[in-house]
Design an enzyme around this catalytic site. Sequence first.
Site, PDB file in Angstrom:
ATOM      1  N   LYS A 153       0.851  -1.243  -0.082  1.00 31.46           N
ATOM      2  CA  LYS A 153       0.088  -0.009   0.152  1.00 31.46           C
ATOM      3  C   LYS A 153       0.794   1.263   0.179  1.00 31.46           C
ATOM      4  CE  LYS A 153      -3.507   3.018   0.996  1.00 31.46           C
ATOM      5  NZ  LYS A 153      -4.294   2.775   2.004  1.00 31.46           N
TER       6      LYS A 153
ATOM      7  N   SER B 269       1.288   5.480  -1.329  1.00 29.89           N
ATOM      8  CA  SER B 269       0.698   6.870  -1.849  1.00 29.89           C
ATOM      9  C   SER B 269       0.499   6.899  -3.252  1.00 29.89           C
ATOM     10  CB  SER B 269       1.582   8.076  -1.325  1.00 29.89           C
ATOM     11  OG  SER B 269       1.004   9.165  -1.605  1.00 29.89           O
TER      12      SER B 269
ATOM     13  N   THR C 127       0.494  11.616  -1.238  1.00 32.27           N
ATOM     14  CA  THR C 127      -0.520  12.401  -1.889  1.00 32.27           C
ATOM     15  C   THR C 127      -0.673  13.593  -1.009  1.00 32.27           C
ATOM     16  OG1 THR C 127      -1.479  10.608  -2.854  1.00 32.27           O
ATOM     17  CG2 THR C 127      -2.731  12.572  -2.933  1.00 32.27           C
ATOM     18  N   ALA C 128      -0.770  13.625   0.217  1.00 34.88           N
ATOM     19  CA  ALA C 128      -0.931  14.733   0.949  1.00 34.88           C
ATOM     20  C   ALA C 128       0.288  15.916   0.878  1.00 34.88           C
ATOM     21  CB  ALA C 128      -0.852  14.392   2.611  1.00 34.88           C
TER      22      ALA C 128
ATOM     23  N   HIS D 192      -5.758  10.631   7.744  1.00 29.91           N
ATOM     24  CA  HIS D 192      -6.121   9.482   8.479  1.00 29.91           C
ATOM     25  C   HIS D 192      -7.223   9.845   9.683  1.00 29.91           C
ATOM     26  CE1 HIS D 192      -3.762   7.037   6.039  1.00 29.91           C
ATOM     27  NE2 HIS D 192      -2.745   7.186   6.773  1.00 29.91           N
TER      28      HIS D 192
END
Length: 282
Positions: A53, A55, A111-112, A155
Amino acid sequence: MKIAFSPCPNDTFIFHGWVHNKIPGAAQLDVTYADIDKTNGWAADSDSYDMLKISCAALPWVLSDYALLPCGGALGRGCGPLILTAKGSAAVQDPTALSGKRVAVPSERSTAYLLFRLWVAQQVPNGVGEIVILPFHEIMPAVRDGKVDAGLVIHEARFTYPSYGLEQVTDLGKWWEDDTGLPIPLGAIVARRDLDLQAIANWTKASVVQAWAHPEETQEYVLAHAQEMNPEVAQAHINLYVNDFSLDLGKDGYAAIEALLNRAADEGLVPKLPKEAFHPFY
């Protein structure tokens, strides 16, 4: 199969069925739980994992070796990263007050952070100051304690930041959605291209369906790994990040990822997407 994903409730919820051998015919998983900053680096610099997993922002560095699966990831609306600062900070009213300030972020290939850089280029003309990389669960305490001037959070921090005495500068997800009309592309599941990708995608989808069908079975596993142990917060996290895009990215999901990465490439923030980047699924 060796897989690495975060201990966050959305990931443990999605993979509960597969991890606990509830998916008929699925390969046995050997799981490593790690923060997104670590999984982004492993995907780019190591061949130690069959699935990860990561980004969506890290995809340009890994798509030669890994394929983006059409399921298992995290996209959505109303679920974007937040920029937080201490109560009373001038930045709450005027984002240009972040100029030259120290800002904590969870990963330079998240991505943030990519959304943050695109937003800063638009809203803070002189740019921020030092960027400090911290695990996401350490960011709010660092802002609260004055170790940094602002923090970029993801999150379950969306639900808990008021308890740290923090205020929101902006919701980067809302900014992105208003600007593009597309969902926010946050997390992606990738698998090595030399594996049976269709089988892996099928097992991942089956694990999502299993979790939705039997959510009560996932709770102990989810809470055992969550940074936030409050069951209500964990459930709110799952409700927000596990949605139809987790089952199938679909046209809007792929369009959102493409839009983010193409815009970032135009700004020189990431490499350009390779030709047929999303083959064999799109």
